[in-house]
Design an enzyme around this catalytic site. Structure first.
Site, PDB file in Angstrom:
ATOM      1  N   GLU A 243       1.024  -4.333  11.105  1.00 42.85           N
ATOM      2  CA  GLU A 243       0.633  -2.927  10.929  1.00 42.85           C
ATOM      3  C   GLU A 243       1.523  -2.141  11.871  1.00 42.85           C
ATOM      4  O   GLU A 243       1.406  -2.266  13.091  1.00 42.85           O
ATOM      5  CB  GLU A 243      -0.844  -2.693  11.297  1.00 42.85           C
ATOM      6  CG  GLU A 243      -1.854  -3.374  10.387  1.00 42.85           C
ATOM      7  CD  GLU A 243      -2.081  -2.651   9.070  1.00 42.85           C
ATOM      8  OE1 GLU A 243      -1.508  -1.564   8.853  1.00 42.85           O
ATOM      9  OE2 GLU A 243      -2.835  -3.201   8.243  1.00 42.85           O
TER      10      GLU A 243
ATOM     11  N   HIS B 259       2.870  -3.363   6.833  1.00 41.03           N
ATOM     12  CA  HIS B 259       1.903  -2.300   6.528  1.00 41.03           C
ATOM     13  C   HIS B 259       1.961  -1.243   7.636  1.00 41.03           C
ATOM     14  O   HIS B 259       2.686  -1.380   8.596  1.00 41.03           O
ATOM     15  CB  HIS B 259       0.478  -2.871   6.494  1.00 41.03           C
ATOM     16  CG  HIS B 259       0.190  -3.783   5.344  1.00 41.03           C
ATOM     17  ND1 HIS B 259      -0.660  -3.449   4.332  1.00 41.03           N
ATOM     18  CD2 HIS B 259       0.634  -5.030   5.047  1.00 41.03           C
ATOM     19  CE1 HIS B 259      -0.742  -4.430   3.460  1.00 41.03           C
ATOM     20  NE2 HIS B 259       0.039  -5.416   3.873  1.00 41.03           N
TER      21      HIS B 259
ATOM     22  N   GLU C  77       1.758   3.946   2.925  1.00 43.33           N
ATOM     23  CA  GLU C  77       2.214   3.486   4.240  1.00 43.33           C
ATOM     24  C   GLU C  77       3.737   3.598   4.322  1.00 43.33           C
ATOM     25  O   GLU C  77       4.463   2.614   4.440  1.00 43.33           O
ATOM     26  CB  GLU C  77       1.687   2.059   4.460  1.00 43.33           C
ATOM     27  CG  GLU C  77       0.158   2.041   4.433  1.00 43.33           C
ATOM     28  CD  GLU C  77      -0.468   0.646   4.329  1.00 43.33           C
ATOM     29  OE1 GLU C  77       0.246  -0.353   4.422  1.00 43.33           O
ATOM     30  OE2 GLU C  77      -1.709   0.583   4.172  1.00 43.33           O
TER      31      GLU C  77
ATOM     32  N   ARG D 203      -3.061   4.791  -2.242  1.00 44.41           N
ATOM     33  CA  ARG D 203      -2.915   3.455  -1.657  1.00 44.41           C
ATOM     34  C   ARG D 203      -2.681   2.358  -2.699  1.00 44.41           C
ATOM     35  O   ARG D 203      -1.921   1.428  -2.490  1.00 44.41           O
ATOM     36  CB  ARG D 203      -4.209   3.153  -0.873  1.00 44.41           C
ATOM     37  CG  ARG D 203      -4.417   1.708  -0.453  1.00 44.41           C
ATOM     38  CD  ARG D 203      -5.774   1.601   0.259  1.00 44.41           C
ATOM     39  NE  ARG D 203      -6.234   0.253   0.476  1.00 44.41           N
ATOM     40  CZ  ARG D 203      -6.116  -0.426   1.628  1.00 44.41           C
ATOM     41  NH1 ARG D 203      -5.485   0.133   2.645  1.00 44.41           N
ATOM     42  NH2 ARG D 203      -6.601  -1.625   1.755  1.00 44.41           N
TER      43      ARG D 203
ATOM     44  N   HIS E  59       0.867  -1.187   0.000  1.00 47.45           N
ATOM     45  CA  HIS E  59       0.000   0.000   0.000  1.00 47.45           C
ATOM     46  C   HIS E  59       0.903   1.236   0.000  1.00 47.45           C
ATOM     47  O   HIS E  59       1.682   1.455   0.934  1.00 47.45           O
ATOM     48  CB  HIS E  59      -0.920  -0.002   1.224  1.00 47.45           C
ATOM     49  CG  HIS E  59      -1.969  -1.064   1.146  1.00 47.45           C
ATOM     50  ND1 HIS E  59      -2.410  -1.771   2.240  1.00 47.45           N
ATOM     51  CD2 HIS E  59      -2.667  -1.538   0.078  1.00 47.45           C
ATOM     52  CE1 HIS E  59      -3.333  -2.644   1.840  1.00 47.45           C
ATOM     53  NE2 HIS E  59      -3.513  -2.518   0.538  1.00 47.45           N
TER      54      HIS E  59
HETATM   55 ZN   LIG Z   1      -1.713  -1.621   4.189  1.00 49.06          ZN
END
Ligand SMILES: [Zn+2]
Length: 424
Positions: free
Chosen positions: A385, A311, A182, A242, A179
């Site tokens: 994340e 991420h 990020e 994204r 993405h």
């Molecule tokens: Zn992501």
């Protein structure tokens, strides 16, 4: 006429420079099923121009939405009319963007002057690729650059291969930046690449023993087209992009969410079939060349034992499944490994992460890369994340990059050692 053109040019310039001026990120807490229904409808409604920074509607977790300035007052009224509680997380998105850009410009000048690379700064694709070349050149016996294919816009996709020899040894895959917005995931992966090389060179445990048995493949930029677009395009600033950059069936809405395009319960719940959706899954599984390149490379290698993907944001350490709430067959072991890795991560800066399956910690998602890897027999599949929990969201200040990378490294290192000690 000339005056008119000059005024017009000025207006365009002001508009482009301040694309997010007055935009706010609101944290919205649903308190009932009715609220959740209202929010689900909102996600489909493109008129507000809402940008969902986090997903997963539930009464247990709030969600963060960037609201364009033009919609802000009407949208807040709408929430109040429906008695849906919210708080302002970021008061003016443009202020954070301005600071980030100013830091990048001054850092680039310093780096040029001192001919050095600053790990505590965000870099564009060109600089990251040249950093990779420098790293490979400094560690020719350990690192090579593997081109796994090209992107939709014909940029090369590279993985760094850390290997002490042998043919198709058991291997660990780590990717970042699937993405585009990020950025702390790319920046952490850069630091981690350097750390693996340094630890090997200085014979610092456990890297040399891991690399005596396994290879590590690290893809710092899994979505190069999106990443380039998130820096600067000729007319507008698209920092919050994204998706990929492929053409879709809707000429106004390019790009596919690459992490909904893998061949794992593709087109199930937890992905959008609308090209304008932030989580648009694409027309078919692996329709996106970037996804196909990664999947083909891992499949043809045939000996990956671990798949990890970085991420941001939310501070979560997760394992399959994303597509379903049922437990993966290896759920108890994956949960234990993630819990131990999380303890390592916490030991550095006391950063608090949550551990669980993707479905149970964020949201249902189909076509996700960890589900794809796990379903193809790569047992130790995890998704991170990284920082933060929403104070800055995707616009994490660069002075947090190194501490984010360091704590993430401790978790990655633990998992890599575990995978090495548990052959299957
Ligand atoms: Zn992501």
């Amino acid at each position: 006429m000339r005056l008119y053109l000059a005024v017009f040019a000025l207006l365009v310039a002001v508009h482009c420079e301040e694309l997010f001026n007055g935009d706010q990120v609101l944290r919205i807490q649903a308190e009932s099923e009715d609220h959740i229904q209202v929010l689900k409808e909102l996600e489909k409604d493109m008129d507000w121009g809402l940008d969902f920074w986090t997903h997963g509607f539930s009464t247990e977790r709030p969600i963060d939405i960037r609201v364009p300035h033009a919609s802000l007052y009407a949208f807040k009224d709408f929430l109040m009319e429906n008695n849906i509680p919210f708080t302002v997380m970021i008061n003016n998105v443009q202020e954070l963007l301005d600071r980030e850009r100013a830091e990048m410009v001054s850092n680039a000048q310093t780096e040029r002057k001192t001919k050095s690379f600053n790990f505590a700064a965000y870099h564009d694709l060109e600089t990251i690729y040249s950093f990779m070349d420098t790293l490979v050149a400094s560690h020719p016996n350990l690192i090579s650059k593997v081109k796994i294919g090209s992107t939709y816009e014909n940029r090369p996709m590279y993985a760094l291969k850390f290997s002490t020899g042998g043919e198709k040894r058991p291997a660990i895959w780590i990717d970042a930046g699937i993405h585009a917005r990020e950025w702390v995931s790319h920046a952490s992966a850069v630091w981690i690449a350097d750390r693996i090389a340094t630890d090997f060179k200085q014979n610092r445990a456990p890297v040399p023993s891991i690399l005596s048995q396994m290879d590590i493949f690290l893809m710092i930029v899994a979505n190069p087209d999106g990443y380039v677009f998130s820096h600067i395009s000729p007319r507008e600033f698209h920092r919050l992009w994204r998706k990929s950059r492929s053409v879709t069936s809707n000429p106004n809405c390019p790009g596919v969410d690459l992490n909904r395009n893998f061949d794992a319960e593709f087109s199930g719940p937890g992905a959008s079939d609308d090209p304008c959706g932030e989580d648009y899954r694409g027309p078919s599984a692996q329709s996106e060349i970037e996804v196909k390149n990664i999947a083909d490379f891992i499949t043809s290698h045939g000996n990956f034992k671990s798949f990890m993907t970085l991420h941001a944001y939310s501070q979560l350490l997760m394992y399959p499944y994303a597509y379903s709430g049922t437990n993966a067959p290896d759920q108890p072991e994956l949960h234990d490994v993630a819990t131990q890795a999380n303890k390592e991560l916490y030991s550095w800066h006391s950063t608090i992460y949550k551990v669980g399956s993707i479905f149970h910690t964020i949201e249902q998602a189909s076509g996700a890369s960890v589900d794809w890897a796990y379903q193809r027999g790569i047992k130790y599949s995890f998704a991170f994340e990284l920082r933060d929990t929403g104070k800055y969201g995707f616009l994490l200040p660069a002075d947090q990059i190194v501490s984010t990378a360091r704590e993430t490294w401790l978790a990655l290192r633990y998992i890599m050692q575990y995978v090495c000690d548990h052959p299957y």
